[in-house]
Motif scaffolding. Sequence first.
Motif, short mmCIF file in Angstrom:
data_model
loop_
_atom_site.label_atom_id
_atom_site.label_comp_id
_atom_site.label_asym_id
_atom_site.label_seq_id
_atom_site.Cartn_x
_atom_site.Cartn_y
_atom_site.Cartn_z
N ARG A 1 99.04 -48.83 14.46
CA ARG A 1 99.63 -49.51 15.42
C ARG A 1 98.29 -50.24 16.17
O ARG A 1 97.21 -49.89 16.57
CB ARG A 1 100.11 -48.67 16.55
CG ARG A 1 101.36 -47.84 16.10
CD ARG A 1 101.70 -46.96 17.20
NE ARG A 1 100.56 -46.00 17.46
CZ ARG A 1 100.70 -45.14 18.62
NH1 ARG A 1 101.65 -45.11 19.33
NH2 ARG A 1 99.59 -44.45 18.62
N GLN B 1 102.87 -51.97 12.99
CA GLN B 1 103.09 -52.22 14.25
C GLN B 1 102.04 -53.52 14.74
O GLN B 1 100.71 -52.76 14.84
CB GLN B 1 103.23 -51.30 15.29
CG GLN B 1 103.80 -51.85 16.87
CD GLN B 1 103.63 -50.90 17.60
OE1 GLN B 1 103.82 -49.55 17.40
NE2 GLN B 1 104.06 -51.19 18.89
N GLU C 1 104.80 -58.47 17.87
CA GLU C 1 105.33 -58.76 19.31
C GLU C 1 104.09 -59.30 20.24
O GLU C 1 103.26 -58.99 20.05
CB GLU C 1 105.53 -57.46 19.93
CG GLU C 1 106.14 -57.39 21.30
CD GLU C 1 106.24 -56.08 22.01
OE1 GLU C 1 106.64 -56.00 23.31
OE2 GLU C 1 106.18 -55.01 21.23
#
Length: 203
Positions: free
Chosen positions: A17, A38, A62
């Motif tokens: 991540r 991620q 994101e």
Amino acid sequence: MLSARLQAVADRVKGPRHADIGSDHGHMPLFLAARLPQVIAVEKHSGPFERCLQAVQGTGVEVRFGDGLAPLRAGEVDSLSICGMGSLNIRDILQRGREKLPRQLVLQPMDNARPVRHWARHNGFHLRSEQWLEPYVVLEFRAASGADPAYADLPEEAEFFGPLLLANQEYLAQQKDWLESLGRADARLEFLRIQGLSRPDQY
């Protein structure tokens, strides 16, 4: 395709991540999204934020709007990258977001890295690797306790030159040329300007 300096950063990122702070054009998170589950891109300026959104559309990255680590939650990521900023700016971002920092930091300052090395050394991050890509340095730090072994038996000045770069003869030759040029007052001022420093106490 990433530039050589960004590729050197990407090669060190472990994830899984990851957050990239100051993503701008989105090249770094876009590249990392191909191998990490991620990736979060953070940008605080509206123009670069929109560019990043466009670049990573449909990739699962994101994109968050905000300053430094403010948009992140503590423990949310395992690694962090900051590229293309002055070392004093990078240091301040790390300090402001201290409670949210992950175990791995991969940093690429645009000037002398001493403020970053000094901060890491005194805040529980050990220097794991340094790569010189003239005129830049890519640094990897890992959270660890105790004294950083990278500085064992070295003087304080190692923070300026890089303790792991002292074995690089080409790099040392360049530093020697810089130091020899400092006999001229105009060269000293130019050297400070290039390093992003204006006062001796900023070293």
